[in-house]
Enzyme design. Structure first.
Site, PDB file in Angstrom:
ATOM      1  N   LYS A   1      -6.341 -16.468  -2.869  1.00  0.00           N
ATOM      2  CA  LYS A   1      -5.060 -16.812  -3.520  1.00  0.00           C
ATOM      3  C   LYS A   1      -4.084 -17.460  -2.534  1.00  0.00           C
ATOM      4  CE  LYS A   1      -4.253 -12.530  -4.743  1.00  0.00           C
ATOM      5  NZ  LYS A   1      -5.437 -11.928  -4.112  1.00  0.00           N
TER       6      LYS A   1
ATOM      7  N   ARG B   1       1.019  -7.744 -10.500  1.00  0.00           N
ATOM      8  CA  ARG B   1      -0.192  -6.982 -10.185  1.00  0.00           C
ATOM      9  C   ARG B   1      -0.350  -5.768 -11.083  1.00  0.00           C
ATOM     10  NH1 ARG B   1      -0.820  -8.723  -4.446  1.00  0.00           N
ATOM     11  NH2 ARG B   1      -2.494  -7.617  -3.434  1.00  0.00           N
TER      12      ARG B   1
ATOM     13  N   ARG C   1     -10.596 -12.352   8.345  1.00  0.00           N
ATOM     14  CA  ARG C   1      -9.326 -13.069   8.111  1.00  0.00           C
ATOM     15  C   ARG C   1      -8.398 -12.953   9.317  1.00  0.00           C
ATOM     16  NH1 ARG C   1      -5.802 -12.199   2.714  1.00  0.00           N
ATOM     17  NH2 ARG C   1      -5.755 -10.005   3.330  1.00  0.00           N
TER      18      ARG C   1
ATOM     19  N   ARG D   1      -4.746  -8.402  10.095  1.00  0.00           N
ATOM     20  CA  ARG D   1      -3.871  -7.472   9.381  1.00  0.00           C
ATOM     21  C   ARG D   1      -4.420  -6.048   9.436  1.00  0.00           C
ATOM     22  NH1 ARG D   1      -2.694 -10.291   3.642  1.00  0.00           N
ATOM     23  NH2 ARG D   1      -2.863  -8.109   3.022  1.00  0.00           N
TER      24      ARG D   1
ATOM     25  N   ARG E   1      -8.051  -1.049  -1.454  1.00  0.00           N
ATOM     26  CA  ARG E   1      -7.313  -2.121  -2.124  1.00  0.00           C
ATOM     27  C   ARG E   1      -8.118  -2.701  -3.276  1.00  0.00           C
ATOM     28  NH1 ARG E   1      -6.571  -5.705   2.703  1.00  0.00           N
ATOM     29  NH2 ARG E   1      -5.705  -7.221   1.273  1.00  0.00           N
TER      30      ARG E   1
HETATM   31  P1  ADP Z   1      -4.006  -9.800  -0.438  1.00  0.00           P
HETATM   32  O1  ADP Z   1      -3.563 -11.190  -0.060  1.00  0.00           O
HETATM   33  O2  ADP Z   1      -5.100  -9.346   0.421  1.00  0.00           O
HETATM   34  O3  ADP Z   1      -4.294  -9.651  -1.888  1.00  0.00           O
HETATM   35  P2  ADP Z   1      -1.228  -9.127  -0.258  1.00  0.00           P
HETATM   36  O4  ADP Z   1      -0.752  -9.791   0.967  1.00  0.00           O
HETATM   37  O5  ADP Z   1      -0.988  -9.831  -1.556  1.00  0.00           O
HETATM   38  O6  ADP Z   1      -2.777  -8.837  -0.099  1.00  0.00           O
HETATM   39  O7  ADP Z   1      -0.613  -7.689  -0.388  1.00  0.00           O
HETATM   40  C1  ADP Z   1      -0.596  -6.795   0.696  1.00  0.00           C
HETATM   41  C2  ADP Z   1       0.022  -5.474   0.246  1.00  0.00           C
HETATM   42  O8  ADP Z   1       1.402  -5.702  -0.152  1.00  0.00           O
HETATM   43  C3  ADP Z   1      -0.617  -4.833  -0.960  1.00  0.00           C
HETATM   44  O9  ADP Z   1      -1.737  -4.053  -0.627  1.00  0.00           O
HETATM   45  C4  ADP Z   1       0.545  -3.979  -1.496  1.00  0.00           C
HETATM   46  O10 ADP Z   1       0.736  -2.810  -0.710  1.00  0.00           O
HETATM   47  C5  ADP Z   1       1.737  -4.891  -1.260  1.00  0.00           C
HETATM   48  N1  ADP Z   1       1.969  -5.767  -2.445  1.00  0.00           N
HETATM   49  C6  ADP Z   1       1.856  -7.123  -2.486  1.00  0.00           C
HETATM   50  N2  ADP Z   1       2.140  -7.579  -3.711  1.00  0.00           N
HETATM   51  C7  ADP Z   1       2.436  -6.498  -4.480  1.00  0.00           C
HETATM   52  C8  ADP Z   1       2.794  -6.300  -5.843  1.00  0.00           C
HETATM   53  N3  ADP Z   1       2.905  -7.341  -6.692  1.00  0.00           N
HETATM   54  N4  ADP Z   1       3.019  -5.044  -6.274  1.00  0.00           N
HETATM   55  C9  ADP Z   1       2.933  -3.998  -5.446  1.00  0.00           C
HETATM   56  N5  ADP Z   1       2.578  -4.091  -4.159  1.00  0.00           N
HETATM   57  C10 ADP Z   1       2.331  -5.334  -3.662  1.00  0.00           C
HETATM   58  P1  ADP Z   2      -6.088 -13.562  -0.850  1.00  0.00           P
HETATM   59  O1  ADP Z   2      -4.708 -14.162  -0.668  1.00  0.00           O
HETATM   60  O2  ADP Z   2      -6.569 -13.681  -2.268  1.00  0.00           O
HETATM   61  O3  ADP Z   2      -6.172 -12.168  -0.337  1.00  0.00           O
HETATM   62  P2  ADP Z   2      -6.909 -15.382   1.296  1.00  0.00           P
HETATM   63  O4  ADP Z   2      -6.471 -16.725   0.848  1.00  0.00           O
HETATM   64  O5  ADP Z   2      -6.086 -14.711   2.325  1.00  0.00           O
HETATM   65  O6  ADP Z   2      -7.118 -14.419   0.002  1.00  0.00           O
HETATM   66  O7  ADP Z   2      -8.420 -15.520   1.798  1.00  0.00           O
HETATM   67  C1  ADP Z   2      -9.116 -14.399   2.349  1.00  0.00           C
HETATM   68  C2  ADP Z   2     -10.001 -14.867   3.515  1.00  0.00           C
HETATM   69  O8  ADP Z   2     -11.086 -15.658   3.005  1.00  0.00           O
HETATM   70  C3  ADP Z   2      -9.286 -15.754   4.533  1.00  0.00           C
HETATM   71  O9  ADP Z   2      -9.808 -15.465   5.799  1.00  0.00           O
HETATM   72  C4  ADP Z   2      -9.645 -17.181   4.100  1.00  0.00           C
HETATM   73  O10 ADP Z   2      -9.667 -18.095   5.207  1.00  0.00           O
HETATM   74  C5  ADP Z   2     -11.044 -16.995   3.521  1.00  0.00           C
HETATM   75  N1  ADP Z   2     -11.313 -17.863   2.361  1.00  0.00           N
HETATM   76  C6  ADP Z   2     -10.465 -18.234   1.375  1.00  0.00           C
HETATM   77  N2  ADP Z   2     -11.095 -18.986   0.449  1.00  0.00           N
HETATM   78  C7  ADP Z   2     -12.394 -19.100   0.857  1.00  0.00           C
HETATM   79  C8  ADP Z   2     -13.567 -19.762   0.329  1.00  0.00           C
HETATM   80  N3  ADP Z   2     -13.520 -20.448  -0.810  1.00  0.00           N
HETATM   81  N4  ADP Z   2     -14.707 -19.651   1.038  1.00  0.00           N
HETATM   82  C9  ADP Z   2     -14.766 -18.943   2.196  1.00  0.00           C
HETATM   83  N5  ADP Z   2     -13.706 -18.311   2.732  1.00  0.00           N
HETATM   84  C10 ADP Z   2     -12.540 -18.376   2.082  1.00  0.00           C
END
Ligand code: ADP
Ligand code: ADP
Length: 215
Positions: A15, A90, A129, A162, A173
């Site tokens: 995302k 979410r 990541r 992270r 998660r």
């Molecule tokens: P990822 O990119 O791996 O999905 P995020 O960076 O979006 O993770 O989120 C990291 C953490 O921030 C989540 O595990 C949660 O604790 C908090 N968080 C992010 N977005 C939300 C949301 N919409 N509602 C509640 N908690 C959130």
């Molecule tokens: P999210 O925000 O949904 O948690 P991220 O955009 O942070 O996901 O991506 C998670 C990890 O996967 C990062 O290290 C990113 O560089 C890698 N990644 C993202 N998209 C792809 C893909 N299509 N193929 C392989 N690796 C990817």
């Protein structure tokens, strides 16, 4: 009327990576709830201190706090034309709050791409990541490496792993996502807004599928 795009998908689906590119291509603001929480954590604001425990445990920050934070962010001028929402909503309560906020802002959700990726791939992605300290640019040691290890290509800042990307927290998660966020898939499907995208493709292929979906 402002156009809002909601990116759905499990942690690690891509995302944040895709929101960055989509924001450049469409000119819409990129709003990442996780990035806003992490900025607050770094600055040790009250919001950051409150969110810290939930984030470290891999749990969601409570709805009232999260909704208030996003309401404030969406009220700023750079969101008037719309935004790409990455990580919000979410929960069903957040989705409901979003539709109320957008009604007030004369905006609406125009598309909900759902980036689907199976759990085994998510774990591989999150364990490799690397995130940029200054602005949250996203890399992967294997799939999207920076030119120079440990340094952000975009702004030269340090890359870090992270705390919540360690395997035990990642599993938590993913469970939280299955439990609390997957109901939104049906919600937006019934509203006729869901577009399913195969997130196991390359970063470039996912981008082009997304651009087709939001056009
Ligand atoms: P990822 O990119 O791996 O999905 P995020 O960076 O979006 O993770 O989120 C990291 C953490 O921030 C989540 O595990 C949660 O604790 C908090 N968080 C992010 N977005 C939300 C949301 N919409 N509602 C509640 N908690 C959130
Ligand atoms: P999210 O925000 O949904 O948690 P991220 O955009 O942070 O996901 O991506 C998670 C990890 O996967 C990062 O290290 C990113 O560089 C890698 N990644 C993202 N998209 C792809 C893909 N299509 N193929 C392989 N690796 C990817």
């Amino acid at each position: 009327m402002g156009k809002y795009i909601v990116l759905l998908g499990p942690p690690g689906a891509g995302k944040g990576t895709q929101a960055e590119v989509l924001s450049e291509k469409t000119g819409l603001a990129h709003i990442s709830s996780g990035d806003i929480f992490r900025e607050n954590l770094k600055a040790q604001t009250e919001l950051g201190k409150l969110a810290q425990g939930f984030m470290n445990r891999g749990e969601l920050v409570p709805d009232d706090v999260t909704i208030a934070m996003i309401r404030e962010r969406l009220s700023r001028p750079d969101c008037k034309a719309g935004a790409i929402l990455d990580g919000f909503p979410r929960t069903p309560a957040q989705a409901q709050a979003l539709s109320e906020m957008l009604a007030q802002l004369d905006g609406k959700v125009v598309s909900v791409p759902y980036i689907s990726v199976p759990p085994a791939v998510l774990i591989e992605r999150l364990s490799g990541r690397w995130t940029c300290r200054a602005q949250g640019h996203i890399y992967h040691s294997q799939f999207h490496p920076p030119v120079k290890a440990g340094v952000c290509d975009e702004d030269g800042s340090e890359l870090y792993q992270r705390e919540d990307d360690q395997p035990a927290t990642v599993e938590r998660r993913i469970r939280v996502y299955l439990d609390q966020t997957t109901p939104l898939i049906d919600h937006y499907r019934q509203a006729g807004l869901l577009v399913e995208i195969d997130g196991t493709q390359s970063i470039e292929q996912v981008t082009s599928a997304l651009l087709t979906a939001v056009e």
